[in-house]
Design a protein around this motif. Sequence first.
Motif, mmCIF file in Angstrom:
data_model
loop_
_atom_site.group_PDB
_atom_site.id
_atom_site.type_symbol
_atom_site.label_atom_id
_atom_site.label_comp_id
_atom_site.label_asym_id
_atom_site.label_seq_id
_atom_site.Cartn_x
_atom_site.Cartn_y
_atom_site.Cartn_z
ATOM 1 N N MET A 189 -2.746 -8.975 73.939
ATOM 2 C CA MET A 189 -3.415 -8.833 72.635
ATOM 3 C C MET A 189 -2.953 -9.956 71.712
ATOM 4 O O MET A 189 -1.757 -10.251 71.617
ATOM 5 C CB MET A 189 -3.084 -7.469 72.030
ATOM 6 N N LEU A 190 -3.909 -10.578 71.022
ATOM 7 C CA LEU A 190 -3.614 -11.762 70.215
ATOM 8 C C LEU A 190 -2.587 -11.486 69.129
ATOM 9 O O LEU A 190 -1.652 -12.284 68.920
ATOM 10 C CB LEU A 190 -4.901 -12.304 69.585
ATOM 11 N N GLN A 191 -2.708 -10.368 68.406
ATOM 12 C CA GLN A 191 -1.777 -10.086 67.312
ATOM 13 C C GLN A 191 -0.353 -9.861 67.833
ATOM 14 O O GLN A 191 0.625 -10.281 67.202
ATOM 15 C CB GLN A 191 -2.249 -8.862 66.511
ATOM 16 N N THR A 192 -0.234 -9.221 68.980
ATOM 17 C CA THR A 192 1.091 -9.024 69.570
ATOM 18 C C THR A 192 1.699 -10.360 69.950
ATOM 19 O O THR A 192 2.895 -10.610 69.694
ATOM 20 C CB THR A 192 1.004 -8.121 70.816
ATOM 21 N N ARG A 193 0.896 -11.237 70.562
ATOM 22 C CA ARG A 193 1.388 -12.567 70.926
ATOM 23 C C ARG A 193 1.791 -13.341 69.672
ATOM 24 O O ARG A 193 2.833 -14.006 69.650
ATOM 25 C CB ARG A 193 0.302 -13.326 71.694
ATOM 26 N N LEU A 194 0.980 -13.251 68.638
ATOM 27 C CA LEU A 194 1.285 -13.951 67.391
ATOM 28 C C LEU A 194 2.616 -13.470 66.815
ATOM 29 O O LEU A 194 3.452 -14.286 66.384
ATOM 30 C CB LEU A 194 0.159 -13.719 66.377
ATOM 31 N N LEU A 195 2.832 -12.157 66.812
ATOM 32 C CA LEU A 195 4.065 -11.607 66.258
ATOM 33 C C LEU A 195 5.272 -11.945 67.136
ATOM 34 O O LEU A 195 6.364 -12.205 66.627
ATOM 35 C CB LEU A 195 3.933 -10.095 66.084
ATOM 36 N N ASP A 196 5.087 -11.956 68.462
ATOM 37 C CA ASP A 196 6.178 -12.347 69.359
ATOM 38 C C ASP A 196 6.625 -13.781 69.062
ATOM 39 O O ASP A 196 7.827 -14.080 68.999
ATOM 40 C CB ASP A 196 5.741 -12.251 70.820
#
Length: 212
Positions: A1-8
């Motif tokens: 998921m893009l938002q999870t990757r962004l936050l990671d």
Amino acid sequence: MLQTRLLDIAVREFGAKGIDGASTRGIAAAAGTAMSSITYHYGGKEGLYLAAADHIAAQMAREMDGSLDVQHEFASNDPIAARKHIHHLLSTLADKMAADATGDWSLFIMREQLAPSKAFDRIYAGVMGQMLEMLANLVCIASGSRDPRAARIMTLTLFGQVMILRGSRAACLKLLDRDAIEPDDLTDIKARLRVNTDAMIDRLTADERGTQ
């Protein structure tokens, strides 16, 4: 998921460079999204930083899932059960602190420990604060102590024994003459944690009886 990757990626960049050194443009590019996505979802760098803190708190909760379920110990006021759960909680935490997977968010947390901001309040409000409060309560039950401050002081020392595996990782590896903490090392460390924990609980119990 893009938002999870962004936050990671945000956690990694903020942990390595701090909020001033990290670039939201660089974070967006590494996540494969537009800069406007950060502005839209988080309002800017500070909003993303706080969201990264919330992300860490959620990760910590998943890592410690089940370890904070001690309703029986509190309901029964059972010193033996309380001591057993203290051992379990510290052993679980030691496993997590020795694992490389916690490295990125540990850097973020260490920066916040040195210069706390609203982000630290969000992290502490999650499993970190819950775990420390629970440890203090379990220490009271296990030792029979009626002095909450003494239990909290002991909680700090118990917690510190485990946190050295992450906060002073380089020193640990130098002292052990290792490139990484090996399974046998961790087994021995956790055995020593149990011995130290029992000794401290027994001492607090003796202190309590001496005041009666």
